[in-house]
Design a protein around this motif. Structure first.
Motif, PDB file in Angstrom:
ATOM      1  N   GLU A  57      42.117  52.275  36.674  1.00  0.00           N
ATOM      2  CA  GLU A  57      42.748  52.221  37.988  1.00  0.00           C
ATOM      3  C   GLU A  57      42.927  50.769  38.434  1.00  0.00           C
ATOM      4  OE1 GLU A  57      42.030  54.212  42.347  1.00  0.00           O
ATOM      5  OE2 GLU A  57      40.304  53.221  41.400  1.00  0.00           O
ATOM      6  N   SER A  58      41.900  49.938  38.241  1.00  0.00           N
ATOM      7  CA  SER A  58      41.981  48.534  38.640  1.00  0.00           C
ATOM      8  C   SER A  58      43.116  47.822  37.918  1.00  0.00           C
ATOM      9  CB  SER A  58      40.649  47.832  38.349  1.00  0.00           C
ATOM     10  OG  SER A  58      39.601  48.394  39.106  1.00  0.00           O
ATOM     11  N   LYS A  59      43.239  48.070  36.633  1.00  0.00           N
ATOM     12  CA  LYS A  59      44.308  47.449  35.851  1.00  0.00           C
ATOM     13  C   LYS A  59      45.673  47.912  36.340  1.00  0.00           C
ATOM     14  CE  LYS A  59      46.216  45.164  32.429  1.00  0.00           C
ATOM     15  NZ  LYS A  59      46.231  43.688  32.406  1.00  0.00           N
ATOM     16  N   GLU A  60      45.819  49.204  36.585  1.00  0.00           N
ATOM     17  CA  GLU A  60      47.102  49.744  37.041  1.00  0.00           C
ATOM     18  C   GLU A  60      47.500  49.183  38.400  1.00  0.00           C
ATOM     19  OE1 GLU A  60      46.410  53.933  36.876  1.00  0.00           O
ATOM     20  OE2 GLU A  60      46.874  54.077  34.725  1.00  0.00           O
ATOM     21  N   LEU A  61      46.502  48.829  39.215  1.00  0.00           N
ATOM     22  CA  LEU A  61      46.781  48.272  40.537  1.00  0.00           C
ATOM     23  C   LEU A  61      47.047  46.763  40.483  1.00  0.00           C
ATOM     24  CD1 LEU A  61      44.172  50.239  42.677  1.00  0.00           C
ATOM     25  CD2 LEU A  61      46.667  50.452  42.772  1.00  0.00           C
ATOM     26  N   GLY A  62      46.930  46.170  39.295  1.00  0.00           N
ATOM     27  CA  GLY A  62      47.270  44.758  39.125  1.00  0.00           C
ATOM     28  C   GLY A  62      46.129  43.792  39.328  1.00  0.00           C
ATOM     29  N   MET A  63      44.897  44.280  39.296  1.00  0.00           N
ATOM     30  CA  MET A  63      43.764  43.386  39.508  1.00  0.00           C
ATOM     31  C   MET A  63      43.543  42.488  38.295  1.00  0.00           C
ATOM     32  SD  MET A  63      41.119  45.851  41.547  1.00  0.00           S
ATOM     33  CE  MET A  63      41.716  46.935  42.852  1.00  0.00           C
ATOM     34  N   VAL A  64      43.030  41.271  38.564  1.00  0.00           N
ATOM     35  CA  VAL A  64      42.857  40.288  37.488  1.00  0.00           C
ATOM     36  C   VAL A  64      41.394  39.928  37.255  1.00  0.00           C
ATOM     37  CG1 VAL A  64      45.156  39.307  37.807  1.00  0.00           C
ATOM     38  CG2 VAL A  64      43.219  38.338  39.076  1.00  0.00           C
TER      39      VAL A  64
ATOM     40  N   HIS B 202      37.195  43.624  30.066  1.00  0.00           N
ATOM     41  CA  HIS B 202      37.481  42.485  29.197  1.00  0.00           C
ATOM     42  C   HIS B 202      38.625  42.816  28.244  1.00  0.00           C
ATOM     43  CE1 HIS B 202      36.256  38.623  27.440  1.00  0.00           C
ATOM     44  NE2 HIS B 202      36.517  39.164  26.277  1.00  0.00           N
ATOM     45  N   GLU B 203      38.604  44.017  27.684  1.00  0.00           N
ATOM     46  CA  GLU B 203      39.664  44.438  26.755  1.00  0.00           C
ATOM     47  C   GLU B 203      41.032  44.462  27.422  1.00  0.00           C
ATOM     48  OE1 GLU B 203      38.393  48.247  25.447  1.00  0.00           O
ATOM     49  OE2 GLU B 203      36.757  47.474  24.171  1.00  0.00           O
ATOM     50  N   LEU B 204      41.070  44.848  28.699  1.00  0.00           N
ATOM     51  CA  LEU B 204      42.338  44.969  29.415  1.00  0.00           C
ATOM     52  C   LEU B 204      42.774  43.663  30.072  1.00  0.00           C
ATOM     53  CD1 LEU B 204      41.971  48.504  31.082  1.00  0.00           C
ATOM     54  CD2 LEU B 204      43.273  47.876  29.036  1.00  0.00           C
ATOM     55  N   GLY B 205      41.988  42.605  29.886  1.00  0.00           N
ATOM     56  CA  GLY B 205      42.391  41.303  30.389  1.00  0.00           C
ATOM     57  C   GLY B 205      41.881  40.940  31.764  1.00  0.00           C
ATOM     58  N   LEU B 206      41.042  41.800  32.371  1.00  0.00           N
ATOM     59  CA  LEU B 206      40.415  41.436  33.636  1.00  0.00           C
ATOM     60  C   LEU B 206      39.238  40.511  33.333  1.00  0.00           C
ATOM     61  CD1 LEU B 206      41.740  44.370  34.188  1.00  0.00           C
ATOM     62  CD2 LEU B 206      40.232  44.398  36.177  1.00  0.00           C
ATOM     63  N   LYS B 207      39.142  39.401  34.033  1.00  0.00           N
ATOM     64  CA  LYS B 207      38.030  38.479  33.816  1.00  0.00           C
ATOM     65  C   LYS B 207      36.765  39.067  34.456  1.00  0.00           C
ATOM     66  CE  LYS B 207      40.606  34.185  33.200  1.00  0.00           C
ATOM     67  NZ  LYS B 207      40.293  34.118  31.771  1.00  0.00           N
TER      68      LYS B 207
END
Length: 377
Positions: free
Chosen positions: A238-245, A260-265
Motif C-alpha cells: 500500500e505504501s509503495k502504491e501511494l508513492g511513499m519513498v 527495501h526490495e520495492l525501493g523505499l529507504k
C-alpha cells in the motif's frame, strides 16, 4: 580554510589527508597533510559529512520541559538547536504532529511550534538548518484540514502518515497498546477500555480516507512521503502504491525486507541501535543491518544517538558495514531521500557541512562542526 590531519570519511573509503573550503563549498581534497601554519589540525579525528536528521521529536521537550510548564519558544528553539549541533546534526527536519487526538498539549503548541521553526530560519537564529516534517495521525477528522493549512510552507520537506490505534502497525499487540497508554495517561481499567474503543472507531472511520488524500496532495506537490510502523507486506505494498519513498520504523523483518526490495529507504531509530533493540519489542535495527536492509538512521528522541549508532554499527561483527557505509545512514542516504543533492558527502563542489569526531576512552565525541564552512561548534 584548510582542515588537515584528519581521516576523511568518503563515500567508499577512509583516507588520511586534508580538505580545503572556500565560500562554504569543498573545493579540493588531498591524501597528504598540509604544512600551512593556518591549517586547522584535526588531530587524527574522523571528518564526516554533517548529519542529516529526518525525524526528531526533540524540540517538544524544550517547549514543555515539565508538565504544565511552557518555555519561551525562541529560547526553547535555541536550546534544541545547540543540542543538535553538538551532536553533529547540520540539517534537521523538526517533526510536528497533526491530528494527534491523544495529546491536547501537542495540539495547543502546534502553530507556535511551526512558527518558531519558520521564523528562526528567516532570522538566522540557529546554527543547524531547520526544516519541517509533518507527522500526520491519519485516524482523526482534524488531520487533513491541519495538513492543508501547513503543507504549502516552503520549510515542509517530508510528510509521514501513521496510525497508532490498537491493533494497527506498532500496536498489533493489543496488550502492548494497553500497557503503554494506560501507564502514560494513568487510566483506570474502565477508562482504558473506553479509550481503546474510541481509537479503534476513529481508525476505522478516517485512516484509509485520510491516508489516500494526503498522499494524493503530496504527489501533486512533489513532497516526499514516509510510511510509519509498517508491519506486513500488505502495508508495504500500500505504501509503495501511494508513492511513499521512506519506510519509517518498520516493525518486522518481513516489512523491512519488502520495503527495501520495492525501493523505499528503510529508516530505523539510532536509539534502537544504541540500546540493542526496540523499546516496544519490535525488530532490532542491528538485525536489519545484518540483512543489508537498513538505509537511514534517525535520532528520534535522542540526538547524540546518531554518532553513537554509526560507530556501533561499524564495529558490530554481526553485519558487514564499514565506517563509510555506516556514515551514509546519517548523511548520504537521508540527503538522497529528500533530493538534497548539495550535501551528504565529502566531495568537491558539495556544501562544507562537516563533523569532526574523536573517540575518547572508547566513547565517540563531537569535537568540531562546520556548516557551509563556518564553525558552529
Amino acid at each position: 580554510m584548510i582542515i588537515t590531519n584528519v581521516n576523511l570519511v568518503l563515500d567508499n573509503e577512509v583516507v588520511k589527508g586534508s580538505v580545503e573550503i572556500k565560500d562554504g563549498i569543498i573545493t579540493s581534497m588531498s591524501d597528504t597533510q598540509s604544512q600551512l601554519p593556518q591549517a586547522f589540525d584535526g588531530e587524527n579525528g574522523h571528518l564526516m559529512p554533517g548529519f542529516i536528521e529526518l525525524h526528531t521529536d526533540n524540540l517538544e521537550q524544550y517547549f514543555t520541559p515539565r508538565p504544565k510548564v511552557d518555555w519561551p519558544p525562541f529560547s526553547a528553539m535555541s536550546a534544541h538547536d545547540t543540542q543538535l549541533i553538538g551532536s553533529g546534526i547540520t540539517t534537521v527536519l523538526d517533526a510536528v504532529c497533526l491530528g494527534d487526538y491523544r495529546d491536547e498539549k501537542r495540539q495547543a503548541n502546534l502553530e507556535q511550534f511551526i512558527n518558531t521553526v519558520v521564523e528562526s530560519q528567516k532570522r538566522n537564529l540557529t546554527r543547524a538548518e531547520h526544516r519541517l516534517h509533518l507527522r500526520c495521525e491519519v485516524p482523526h477528522e482534524s488531520t487533513v484540514p491541519a495538513f492543508e493549512k501547513f503543507v504549502n510552507l516552503p520549510e515542509v520537506q517530508l510528510v509521514s502518515l501513521m496510525d497508532h490505534a490498537p491493533g494497527q502497525r506498532q500496536f498489533v499487540n493489543l496488550e502492548a497498546f494497553r500497557t503503554y497508554y494506560q501507564a502514560k495517561y494513568n487510566l483506570a481499567d474502565h477508562e482504558m477500555e473506553a479509550y481503546e474503543a474510541r481509537q479503534i472507531s476513529l481508525s476505522e472511520r478516517w485512516s484509509s480516507q485520510n491516508r489516500n488524500e494526503i498522499c494524493r496532495q503530496c504527489r501533486e506537490l512533489g513532497i516526499p512521503t514516509a510510511s510509519h510502523d509498517d508491519a506486513t507486506e500488505a502495508h508495504v505494498t500500500e505504501s509503495k502504491e501511494l508513492g511513499m519513498v521512506i519506510a519509517e520504523f518498520p516493525t518486522t523483518i518481513e516489512a523491512a525486507k519488502r520495503s527495501h526490495e520495492l525501493g523505499l529507504k528503510v529508516l530505523m531509530g539510532a536509539p534502537n541501535v544504541v540500546r540493542g533493540g526496540s523499546h516496544s519489542g519490535n525488530v532490532a535495527a542491528h538485525e536489519l543491518a545484518s540483512l543489508g536492509v537498513l538505509d537511514i538512521l534517525s535520532s528520534d528522541y535522542y540526538p547524540m544517538s546518531l554518532l553513537e549508532g554509526v560507530y556501533m554499527l561499524a564495529a558490530d561483527e554481526r553485519n558487514s558495514l564499514t565506517l563509510s557505509q555506516a556514515v551514509k545512514l546519517v548523511t548520504k542516504h537521508p540527503a538522497q531521500a529528500l533530493n538534497l543533492d548539495d550535501r551528504g558527502v565529502i566531495a568537491e563542489g558539495k556544501r562544507a557541512d562537516m563533523v569532526l569526531a574523536h573517540k575518547v576512552d572508547g566513547h565517540p565525541l563531537v569535537k568540531r562542526v562546520w556548516r557551509q564552512g563556518k564553525k558552529v561548534f
